[in-house]
Write a protein that holds these residues in place. Structure first.
Motif, PDB file in Angstrom:
ATOM      1  N   ASP A 195      -3.657  -4.180   6.286  1.00 51.38           N
ATOM      2  CA  ASP A 195      -2.304  -3.680   6.034  1.00 51.38           C
ATOM      3  C   ASP A 195      -2.339  -2.627   4.913  1.00 51.38           C
ATOM      4  OD1 ASP A 195       0.522  -3.638   6.128  1.00 51.38           O
ATOM      5  OD2 ASP A 195       0.557  -4.921   4.359  1.00 51.38           O
ATOM      6  N   LEU A 196      -1.953  -1.405   5.233  1.00 51.22           N
ATOM      7  CA  LEU A 196      -2.043  -0.313   4.246  1.00 51.22           C
ATOM      8  C   LEU A 196      -1.116  -0.558   3.062  1.00 51.22           C
ATOM      9  CD1 LEU A 196      -3.076   2.456   3.340  1.00 51.22           C
ATOM     10  CD2 LEU A 196      -1.342   3.522   4.812  1.00 51.22           C
ATOM     11  N   ARG A 197       0.091  -1.053   3.336  1.00 49.99           N
ATOM     12  CA  ARG A 197       1.053  -1.285   2.246  1.00 49.99           C
ATOM     13  C   ARG A 197       0.473  -2.264   1.220  1.00 49.99           C
ATOM     14  NH1 ARG A 197       7.102  -3.717   3.287  1.00 49.99           N
ATOM     15  NH2 ARG A 197       7.745  -3.796   1.122  1.00 49.99           N
ATOM     16  N   ALA A 210       2.308  10.525  -6.719  1.00 50.56           N
ATOM     17  CA  ALA A 210       2.439  11.477  -5.619  1.00 50.56           C
ATOM     18  C   ALA A 210       1.618  11.018  -4.420  1.00 50.56           C
ATOM     19  CB  ALA A 210       1.968  12.866  -6.067  1.00 50.56           C
ATOM     20  N   VAL A 211       2.113  11.398  -3.237  1.00 56.36           N
ATOM     21  CA  VAL A 211       1.378  11.204  -1.977  1.00 56.36           C
ATOM     22  C   VAL A 211       1.256  12.570  -1.313  1.00 56.36           C
ATOM     23  CG1 VAL A 211       1.467  10.227   0.366  1.00 56.36           C
ATOM     24  CG2 VAL A 211       2.279   8.865  -1.580  1.00 56.36           C
ATOM     25  N   GLY A 216       0.831  11.884   8.832  1.00 60.41           N
ATOM     26  CA  GLY A 216       2.078  11.374   9.410  1.00 60.41           C
ATOM     27  C   GLY A 216       1.871  10.066  10.134  1.00 60.41           C
ATOM     28  N   GLY A 217       2.588   9.866  11.253  1.00 61.35           N
ATOM     29  CA  GLY A 217       2.457   8.640  12.033  1.00 61.35           C
ATOM     30  C   GLY A 217       2.808   7.414  11.216  1.00 61.35           C
ATOM     31  N   PRO A 222       4.210   3.337   4.665  1.00 63.45           N
ATOM     32  CA  PRO A 222       3.571   2.513   3.633  1.00 63.45           C
ATOM     33  C   PRO A 222       3.120   3.326   2.417  1.00 63.45           C
ATOM     34  CG  PRO A 222       2.365   2.366   5.737  1.00 63.45           C
ATOM     35  CD  PRO A 222       3.594   3.178   5.984  1.00 63.45           C
ATOM     36  N   ALA A 223       2.727   4.585   2.639  1.00 66.34           N
ATOM     37  CA  ALA A 223       2.320   5.411   1.492  1.00 66.34           C
ATOM     38  C   ALA A 223       3.535   5.737   0.631  1.00 66.34           C
ATOM     39  CB  ALA A 223       1.636   6.682   1.979  1.00 66.34           C
ATOM     40  N   LEU A 224       4.657   6.054   1.268  1.00 68.14           N
ATOM     41  CA  LEU A 224       5.873   6.351   0.493  1.00 68.14           C
ATOM     42  C   LEU A 224       6.316   5.115  -0.300  1.00 68.14           C
ATOM     43  CD1 LEU A 224       8.824   8.545   1.320  1.00 68.14           C
ATOM     44  CD2 LEU A 224       9.339   6.181   0.770  1.00 68.14           C
ATOM     45  N   ARG A 225       6.162   3.938   0.308  1.00 68.42           N
ATOM     46  CA  ARG A 225       6.536   2.707  -0.388  1.00 68.42           C
ATOM     47  C   ARG A 225       5.662   2.461  -1.621  1.00 68.42           C
ATOM     48  NH1 ARG A 225       9.745  -1.122   2.269  1.00 68.42           N
ATOM     49  NH2 ARG A 225      10.273  -0.559   4.405  1.00 68.42           N
TER      50      ARG A 225
END
Ligand SMILES: NC(=O)c1ccc[n+]([C@@H]2O[C@H](COP(=O)([O-])OP(=O)(O)OC[C@H]3O[C@@H](n4cnc5c(N)ncnc54)[C@H](OP(=O)(O)O)[C@@H]3O)[C@@H](O)[C@H]2O)c1
Length: 326
Positions: A195-197, A210-211, A216-217, A222-225
């Motif tokens: 799980d990436l998150r 920053a990300v 995308g996709g 999860p990266a924004l979270r």
């Protein structure tokens, strides 16, 4: 001259190498004998007619090249026959010769060979403009890079480390992550392993500043979270083929900024930032502080295989076409 030609939009193998007349030279243009070209994901999209810019067939694909000026037409300031130059455009680079505006080429520093000059154009420029002007990275920032093994992603890792960021690299294989680590990525996350998150929460318990997202996709949310309050999420591309939809409640609750970068818009609307960044970047290249990572090279005859390699997400860093040795 020999050139790769796209006669019909479609998958990479629609591109064939054939004999073409040398391109005509208009006033203000220079002819360049191409030594090396580099492949970018947008080349795949242009061949498939899936890019934001549509190019009618037939055309010669390829968006970045390096070589030697063999002819100058009319008055062109600062470029003479024999100069080693590099350039970027939309199409035309996968050929033994290109004819381009003299004002659009850049002299290659003496310390840099043509392969590295070709490989340096699109990915590193994109990464550096994103980091300097959009993500506004400062020393000590926590930076998450998606697609960290690819062309734009690995350039973002290299340049993010150089700007003093603590980089978390996210990619789909150990091989890609090992290369990101060799350029200084501090945290390595294989998004296929779980799980990436959760993985980002473990690496960055206080969140990221920053990300940078060229993929995308299902990786974007999860990266924004993983951002902390006030963090910046920069959308650079959709190599996954899927444009993510971000729930705005996340943006509101976390107080984050969602930003975008697109090269043509940046060139048009931010000339001062562009000039400052390009000068800084050229200095980094000339002094050897940044050297592009060339993960694979193909002869001109194998352009279709090179495009397929990139289309399949297998590229690590840059993929180069050796034109002069074909
Ligand atoms: N905004 C701009 O001005 C600008 C400029 C240049 C490029 N771009 C865009 O940036 C994106 C990345 O370009 P690039 O040259 O870095 O590409 P690349 O070298 O092929 O890297 C793309 C990465 O995307 C991931 N990926 C996930 N699904 C994929 C799929 N189905 N096919 C291919 N890759 C997939 C892979 O990482 P994993 O290891 O996670 O699978 C791969 O390493 C593209 O969308 C391109 O159009 C935008």
């Amino acid at each position: 001259m020999r050139a790769a030609v796209c006669h019909e939009h479609g998958p990479p193998d629609t591109v064939r190498v054939e004999e073409l007349p040398s391109p005509p030279l208009a006033d203000g243009q220079v002819r360049v004998q191409v030594a090396a070209a580099a492949v970018n994901f947008p080349d795949v999209l242009i061949v498939a007619n899936a890019y934001q810019i549509k190019v009618p067939v037939p055309f010669v694909p390829g968006s970045e090249f390096a070589g030697v000026v063999t002819e100058v037409a009319g008055a062109v300031d600062g470029v003479t026959v024999g100069d080693r130059v590099s350039g970027t455009g939309i199409v035309g680079a996968f050929a033994e010769e290109v004819a381009v505006a003299g004002a659009s080429v850049t002299r290659i520093p003496d310390s840099v060979d043509e392969r590295n000059a070709a490989a340096f154009g699109v990915a590193h420029r994109t990464a550096f403009h994103v980091l300097r002007s959009v993500a506004r990275i400062e020393p000590g920032d926590e930076l998450i890079v998606l697609g960290a093994g690819g062309g734009v992603g690995l350039a973002t890792v290299q340049l993010g480390v150089l700007l003093g960021a603590n980089v978390t690299a996210v990619a789909s294989s150990r091989e890609k992550l090992d290369v990101a680590a060799s350029y200084g990525a501090a945290n390595l996350v294989d998004h296929r392993a779980g799980d990436l998150r959760q993985a980002l929460r473990e690496c960055l318990p206080d969140g990221a500043d920053a990300v940078v997202d060229p993929v995308g996709g299902n990786l974007a949310e999860p990266a924004l979270r993983a951002l902390r309050w006030g963090g910046r999420f920069v959308s650079v591309g959709f190599a996954s083929g899927e444009i993510p939809r971000i729930p705005l409640n996340l943006v509101l609750l976390k107080g984050v900024q969602v930003l975008g970068f697109e090269m043509l818009g940046f060139v048009t609307h931010a000339p001062d930032e562009l000039a400052r960044n390009e000068a800084e970047l050229l200095d980094l290249l000339a002094t050897g502080r940044i050297v592009p990572h060339i993960g694979a090279a193909f002869p001109l005859d194998d352009v279709a295989s090179a495009l397929r390699y990139v289309a399949d997400g297998r590229a690590i860093g840059k993929v180069v076409i050796d034109v002069s040795t074909s």
